[in-house]
Design a protein around this motif. Structure first.
Motif, PDB file in Angstrom:
ATOM      1  N   CYS A   5       0.874  -1.179  -0.033  1.00  0.00           N
ATOM      2  CA  CYS A   5      -0.049   0.027  -0.073  1.00  0.00           C
ATOM      3  C   CYS A   5       0.651   1.127  -0.136  1.00  0.00           C
ATOM      4  O   CYS A   5       1.930   1.453   0.751  1.00  0.00           O
ATOM      5  CB  CYS A   5      -0.968   0.063   1.249  1.00  0.00           C
ATOM      6  SG  CYS A   5      -1.701   1.651   1.671  1.00  0.00           S
ATOM      7  N   GLY A   7       0.139   3.957   1.141  1.00  0.00           N
ATOM      8  CA  GLY A   7       0.108   4.778   2.603  1.00  0.00           C
ATOM      9  C   GLY A   7       0.851   3.904   3.577  1.00  0.00           C
ATOM     10  O   GLY A   7       1.641   4.687   4.374  1.00  0.00           O
ATOM     11  N   CYS A   8       0.799   2.761   3.762  1.00  0.00           N
ATOM     12  CA  CYS A   8       1.434   2.149   4.984  1.00  0.00           C
ATOM     13  C   CYS A   8       2.231   0.810   4.632  1.00  0.00           C
ATOM     14  O   CYS A   8       2.650   0.411   5.397  1.00  0.00           O
ATOM     15  CB  CYS A   8       0.255   1.784   5.821  1.00  0.00           C
ATOM     16  SG  CYS A   8      -0.588   0.316   5.074  1.00  0.00           S
ATOM     17  N   CYS A  20      -4.518   0.578   0.485  1.00  0.00           N
ATOM     18  CA  CYS A  20      -5.376  -0.175   1.190  1.00  0.00           C
ATOM     19  C   CYS A  20      -6.689   0.377   1.825  1.00  0.00           C
ATOM     20  O   CYS A  20      -6.875   1.521   2.067  1.00  0.00           O
ATOM     21  CB  CYS A  20      -4.470  -0.870   2.195  1.00  0.00           C
ATOM     22  SG  CYS A  20      -4.246  -0.062   3.855  1.00  0.00           S
ATOM     23  N   CYS A  23      -6.336   2.473   5.040  1.00  0.00           N
ATOM     24  CA  CYS A  23      -5.777   3.771   4.808  1.00  0.00           C
ATOM     25  C   CYS A  23      -6.732   4.706   4.049  1.00  0.00           C
ATOM     26  O   CYS A  23      -7.057   5.923   4.553  1.00  0.00           O
ATOM     27  CB  CYS A  23      -4.558   3.764   3.816  1.00  0.00           C
ATOM     28  SG  CYS A  23      -3.051   3.221   4.542  1.00  0.00           S
TER      29      CYS A  23
HETATM   30 ZN   LIG Z   1      -2.330   1.117   3.823  1.00  0.00          ZN
END
Ligand SMILES: [Zn+2]
Length: 214
Positions: A5, A7-8, A20, A23
Motif C-alpha cells: 500500500c 500509504g502504509c 489499502c 488507509c
Molecule cells: Zn495502507
C-alpha cells in the motif's frame, strides 16, 4: 512479493488497488467544498485575486498522505493522481463551472528528469468530470527554482513574479481556469502561477490541490 500500500506499505489484498482499505478510511479529507470560505482561501487574501481555493486532503509530516505523495512524485506512481482526481471530482463537480484545467508546470529540465508532471493525471481526471478542457501547456516555468535558493529574499521575491508565464494569453482570455497542484505549503507557487494567468484578459481563477499543509 505482493505490492505494498502506498500509504502504509502493508501488502495489498486481492481487490485492493494502490491504497489499502484501512488507509482509504483514514485519509484526512478536508471536506472543504467550493462554496464556503475555508482556511486555504485565507492563505491568499491580500496577495492575489483567486476566486476559491480547495484541497482534497490534509498533508501532515508523518502520515499516510505524505507517503502517498512521495510515491506520486518520486516513485513513478503517476496513477495516484488519477485515483485522487476521480475521487475528488465526485464531490466538487456540481459546484464548479470551469473552462480550462491547467497544471502548475515543472521546469522542462525537471520534467525530463522525472518523466511526468505529478499533477497531470489529477488535472485530467478533474477536467473529464467537470466537462472542461485540460491544457497541459497553459503555463510554463521560466527558471529552474533550485538556482533561486541562494539569492536573497528580495531578489527571490522579484524572481517569483516572473517564475511562470502563459504560453498563449489569447487562448485563455475571458476563461474560467482551474489551476491544479499537488501540495499547498506557503502558497508561493500558486501565487506565482496566478500572477502569470492574470496577465491574460478577464481570467477567473480557481485552485484545486491534492493536499494542503494545515
Ligand atoms: Zn495502507
Amino acid at each position: 512479493m505482493p505490492l505494498g500500500c502506498f500509504g502504509c506499505n502493508t501488502p495489498l489484498l486481492l481487490g485492493e488497488r494502490l491504497i489499502c482499505t484501512v488507509c482509504r478510511n483514514q485519509l484526512p479529507l478536508t471536506e472543504y467544498n467550493f462554496t464556503d470560505e475555508n482556511p486555504v482561501d485565507r492563505i491568499f487574501y491580500g496577495r492575489i485575486d483567486i476566486k476559491k481555493v480547495n484541497s482534497f486532503l490534509f498533508f501532515t509530516k508523518n502520515g499516510i498522505v505524505k507517503n502517498i505523495i512521495h510515491h506520486l512524485k518520486y516513485k513513478n506512481q503517476e496513477q495516484i493522481g488519477a485515483f485522487f482526481g476521480q475521487w475528488y471530482a465526485q464531490s466538487i463537480k456540481e459546484r464548479l463551472d470551469i473552462d480550462i484545467v491547467a497544471p502548475v508546470p515543472l521546469h522542462k529540465r525537471k520534467l525530463t528528469k522525472r518523466g511526468y508532471n505529478q499533477v497531470s493525471l489529477f488535472g485530467k481526471e478533474l477536467a473529464l468530470h467537470l466537462d472542461a478542457t485540460y491544457k497541459e501547456d497553459t503555463l510554463f516555468k521560466t527558471v529552474n527554482t533550485r538556482t533561486l535558493t541562494k539569492r536573497n529574499r528580495f531578489s527571490r521575491w522579484k524572481a517569483n513574479q516572473d517564475l511562470y508565464k502563459v504560453l498563449d494569453e489569447d487562448s485563455i482570455a475571458g476563461k474560467t481556469i482551474l489551476l491544479v497542484d499537488d501540495v499547498i505549503t506557503t502558497g508561493a507557487t500558486i501565487e506565482a502561477c496566478a500572477i502569470a494567468l492574470k496577465k491574460a484578459k478577464g481570467v477567473t481563477i480557481y485552485v484545486a490541490t491534492i493536499a494542503v499543509v494545515p
